[in-house]
Design a protein around this motif. Structure first.
Motif, PDB file in Angstrom:
ATOM      1  N   ALA A 191       0.908  -1.273   0.067  1.00 52.52           N
ATOM      2  CA  ALA A 191       0.094  -0.023   0.031  1.00 52.52           C
ATOM      3  C   ALA A 191       0.767   1.205  -0.042  1.00 52.52           C
ATOM      4  CB  ALA A 191      -0.985  -0.264   1.124  1.00 52.52           C
ATOM      5  N   GLU A 192       1.915   1.250   0.764  1.00 48.37           N
ATOM      6  CA  GLU A 192       3.073   2.345   1.150  1.00 48.37           C
ATOM      7  C   GLU A 192       3.343   2.877  -0.640  1.00 48.37           C
ATOM      8  OE1 GLU A 192       4.139   4.040   3.479  1.00 48.37           O
ATOM      9  OE2 GLU A 192       2.658   3.154   4.781  1.00 48.37           O
ATOM     10  N   ASP A 193       3.571   1.747  -1.460  1.00 50.78           N
ATOM     11  CA  ASP A 193       4.071   2.104  -2.944  1.00 50.78           C
ATOM     12  C   ASP A 193       3.241   3.135  -3.491  1.00 50.78           C
ATOM     13  OD1 ASP A 193       6.474   0.348  -2.533  1.00 50.78           O
ATOM     14  OD2 ASP A 193       5.129  -1.392  -2.936  1.00 50.78           O
ATOM     15  N   ILE A 194       1.950   2.584  -3.362  1.00 49.03           N
ATOM     16  CA  ILE A 194       0.878   3.636  -4.081  1.00 49.03           C
ATOM     17  C   ILE A 194       0.631   4.871  -3.375  1.00 49.03           C
ATOM     18  CG2 ILE A 194      -1.621   3.759  -5.070  1.00 49.03           C
ATOM     19  CD1 ILE A 194       0.544   1.158  -6.221  1.00 49.03           C
ATOM     20  N   ALA A 195       0.726   4.741  -2.082  1.00 49.81           N
ATOM     21  CA  ALA A 195       0.423   6.004  -1.615  1.00 49.81           C
ATOM     22  C   ALA A 195       1.568   7.062  -1.634  1.00 49.81           C
ATOM     23  CB  ALA A 195       0.604   5.636   0.264  1.00 49.81           C
ATOM     24  N   GLU A 196       2.860   6.443  -1.811  1.00 47.31           N
ATOM     25  CA  GLU A 196       3.935   7.453  -2.253  1.00 47.31           C
ATOM     26  C   GLU A 196       3.790   7.888  -3.681  1.00 47.31           C
ATOM     27  OE1 GLU A 196       7.710   5.454  -2.118  1.00 47.31           O
ATOM     28  OE2 GLU A 196       7.743   5.209  -0.142  1.00 47.31           O
ATOM     29  N   CYS A 197       3.093   7.017  -4.605  1.00 44.73           N
ATOM     30  CA  CYS A 197       2.747   7.864  -5.940  1.00 44.73           C
ATOM     31  C   CYS A 197       1.640   8.934  -5.729  1.00 44.73           C
ATOM     32  CB  CYS A 197       2.206   6.796  -6.818  1.00 44.73           C
ATOM     33  SG  CYS A 197       3.346   5.535  -7.332  1.00 44.73           S
ATOM     34  N   ILE A 198       0.744   8.572  -5.002  1.00 44.40           N
ATOM     35  CA  ILE A 198      -0.484   9.704  -4.732  1.00 44.40           C
ATOM     36  C   ILE A 198       0.292  11.100  -4.177  1.00 44.40           C
ATOM     37  CG2 ILE A 198      -2.521  10.061  -3.356  1.00 44.40           C
ATOM     38  CD1 ILE A 198      -3.009   7.014  -3.255  1.00 44.40           C
ATOM     39  N   ALA A 199       1.025  11.129  -3.133  1.00 41.73           N
ATOM     40  CA  ALA A 199       1.621  11.951  -2.401  1.00 41.73           C
ATOM     41  C   ALA A 199       2.517  12.888  -3.432  1.00 41.73           C
ATOM     42  CB  ALA A 199       2.502  11.664  -1.214  1.00 41.73           C
ATOM     43  N   TRP A 200       3.356  11.971  -4.378  1.00 45.50           N
ATOM     44  CA  TRP A 200       4.228  12.582  -5.356  1.00 45.50           C
ATOM     45  C   TRP A 200       3.305  13.304  -6.586  1.00 45.50           C
ATOM     46  CZ3 TRP A 200       4.829  11.771 -10.650  1.00 45.50           C
ATOM     47  CH2 TRP A 200       5.728  12.443 -11.306  1.00 45.50           C
ATOM     48  N   ALA A 201       2.221  12.997  -6.901  1.00 42.62           N
ATOM     49  CA  ALA A 201       1.588  13.570  -7.998  1.00 42.62           C
ATOM     50  C   ALA A 201       0.868  14.790  -7.177  1.00 42.62           C
ATOM     51  CB  ALA A 201       0.400  12.525  -8.520  1.00 42.62           C
ATOM     52  N   ALA A 202       0.490  14.533  -5.974  1.00 49.21           N
ATOM     53  CA  ALA A 202      -0.032  15.572  -5.279  1.00 49.21           C
ATOM     54  C   ALA A 202       0.777  16.775  -4.967  1.00 49.21           C
ATOM     55  CB  ALA A 202      -1.074  15.132  -4.057  1.00 49.21           C
ATOM     56  N   SER A 203       1.933  16.506  -4.911  1.00 52.57           N
ATOM     57  CA  SER A 203       3.038  17.478  -4.466  1.00 52.57           C
ATOM     58  C   SER A 203       3.790  18.265  -5.722  1.00 52.57           C
ATOM     59  CB  SER A 203       3.700  17.206  -3.388  1.00 52.57           C
ATOM     60  OG  SER A 203       4.458  16.001  -3.725  1.00 52.57           O
ATOM     61  N   ARG A 204       3.527  17.751  -6.844  1.00 56.62           N
ATOM     62  CA  ARG A 204       3.809  18.606  -7.996  1.00 56.62           C
ATOM     63  C   ARG A 204       3.320  20.000  -8.143  1.00 56.62           C
ATOM     64  NH1 ARG A 204       7.820  16.694  -8.032  1.00 56.62           N
ATOM     65  NH2 ARG A 204       7.016  15.883  -6.277  1.00 56.62           N
ATOM     66  N   PRO A 205       4.371  21.061  -8.673  1.00 57.95           N
ATOM     67  CA  PRO A 205       3.787  22.194  -9.018  1.00 57.95           C
ATOM     68  C   PRO A 205       2.439  22.425  -9.599  1.00 57.95           C
ATOM     69  CG  PRO A 205       5.837  21.944  -9.597  1.00 57.95           C
ATOM     70  CD  PRO A 205       5.413  20.635  -9.493  1.00 57.95           C
ATOM     71  N   ALA A 206       1.514  23.425  -9.351  1.00 63.14           N
ATOM     72  CA  ALA A 206       0.343  23.317  -9.860  1.00 63.14           C
ATOM     73  C   ALA A 206      -0.040  23.318 -11.213  1.00 63.14           C
ATOM     74  CB  ALA A 206      -0.382  24.669  -9.152  1.00 63.14           C
ATOM     75  N   HIS A 207       0.961  23.590 -12.077  1.00 68.05           N
ATOM     76  CA  HIS A 207       0.760  23.558 -13.328  1.00 68.05           C
ATOM     77  C   HIS A 207       1.230  22.269 -14.096  1.00 68.05           C
ATOM     78  CE1 HIS A 207       5.183  24.204 -13.111  1.00 68.05           C
ATOM     79  NE2 HIS A 207       5.392  23.782 -14.493  1.00 68.05           N
ATOM     80  N   VAL A 208       1.509  21.356 -13.171  1.00 64.71           N
ATOM     81  CA  VAL A 208       2.124  20.016 -13.841  1.00 64.71           C
ATOM     82  C   VAL A 208       1.025  19.115 -13.303  1.00 64.71           C
ATOM     83  CG1 VAL A 208       3.710  18.106 -13.349  1.00 64.71           C
ATOM     84  CG2 VAL A 208       4.499  20.458 -13.352  1.00 64.71           C
ATOM     85  N   ASN A 209       0.180  18.659 -14.313  1.00 61.84           N
ATOM     86  CA  ASN A 209      -0.735  17.522 -14.396  1.00 61.84           C
ATOM     87  C   ASN A 209      -0.108  16.103 -14.523  1.00 61.84           C
ATOM     88  OD1 ASN A 209      -4.015  17.572 -14.188  1.00 61.84           O
ATOM     89  ND2 ASN A 209      -3.285  15.609 -15.015  1.00 61.84           N
TER      90      ASN A 209
END
Ligand code: NDP
Ligand code: 8X3
Length: 257
Positions: free
Chosen positions: A216-234
């Motif tokens: 589960a931690e592996d996926i949680a890291e991906c979620i937090a990484w995607a959420a913490s990119r700069p606002a212009h990066v989708n």
């Protein structure tokens, strides 16, 4: 050390598996995390240590969603924070029956949680996310959203449906300050298979026998990484599989025992 929260994140299905693991990672990324699920005591076990909030939520029940959102908005007001992130994670599979013996109740529940749940949480929160000036919806899809396997039609149909909602939101929200991301994992060892096989832990363990699944931690890291990119990066989508899994139907297994 948990930083002072600047934004609110809502995580559905926070009582177990990927959702529970996501709480700590988002807190570390600067979010006050509101976790929702039906087993509130289990959410508290992960939100309390990081100063988050546990609230009852059944994503198949409109009245429960309404109460959950009213409480989340009240919390936001009290803390003078905006709701910036919605992680639609609640969901899962029920059964592994072929279409010839498909059970209506299982298919309906899978559709209500994975597809309707995603819509019923996103629809009322869109105004909040837009008003935040930097909103984000992260949907936890699956490789089952673009692959199929024997016995998996009910779940894969639901995850294909959820994926269609995600991709549509990405189109519809173009020009708004809201990002849309799909994280699509392969095999992750959580309570997913125990739920799928209605508490048959031996059968559930067999899913991961002889191979090394994701945590589960592996996926949680991906979620937090995607959420913490700069606002212009989708980050449009992330597909994550164990090294031992090349496709839903192709898993490398070593001899067990
Ligand atoms: P778990 O069974 O460990 O967690 C599922 C979570 O969903 C629980 O917190 C459960 O909480 C919650 N949930 C289920 N139904 C509802 C509901 N009606 N209302 C609110 N919450 C609900 O499984 P995972 O962590 O693995 O699953 C999380 C997501 O990841 C799911 O969408 C799943 O489809 C997806 N996924 C999982 C993979 C895997 O191999 N494990 C692979 C790919 C995707 P409660 O019962 O307390 O309500
Ligand atoms: C879970 C992955 O392959 O069991 O979404 O459907 S799979």
């Amino acid at each position: 050390m948990i930083p002072t929260p600047r934004k609110i994140a809502i995580v559905t299905g926070a009582s177990s598996g990927i959702g529970a693991a996501t709480v700590g990672h988002l807190a570390a990324a600067g979010f006050h995390v509101v976790g929702g699920a039906r087993r509130v005591d289990r959410i508290s076990a992960v939100t309390d240590p990081v100063g988050g909030t546990a609230l009852a939520l059944d994503v198949t029940d409109p009245a429960s969603i309404e109460t959950f959102l009213a409480n989340s908005r009240q919390l936001a007001e009290e803390r003078q924070l905006a709701i910036h992130l919605l992680v639609n994670n609640a969901g899962g599979a029920l059964g592994l029956d072929r279409v010839e013996s498909a059970r209506d109740d299982q298919w309906e529940t899978m559709y209500r949680t994975n597809v309707l749940g995603t819509m019923r949480m996103s629809r009322p929160l869109l105004p909040d996310l837009i008003a935040s000036g930097d909103g984000h919806i992260i949907n936890i899809g699956s490789i089952a959203g673009f692959e199929t396997y024997p016995g998996g039609a009910g779940y894969t149909a639901a995850k294909h449906g959820q994926r269609a909602v995600t991709r549509t939101l990405r189109l519809e929200l173009l020009g708004q300050p809201v990002r849309v991301t799909e994280i699509a994992p392969g095999l992750v060892e959580t309570e997913f298979s125990v739920v799928r096989f209605e508490g048959d832990t031996e059968r559930a363990q067999g899913v991961y026998a002889g191979m090394e699944p994701l945590l589960a931690e592996d996926i949680a890291e991906c979620i937090a990484w995607a959420a913490s990119r700069p606002a212009h990066v989708n980050i449009d989508e992330i597909v994550v599989r164990p090294r031992d899994q090349a496709a839903a139907t192709l898993v490398h297994r070593r001899p067990v025992g």
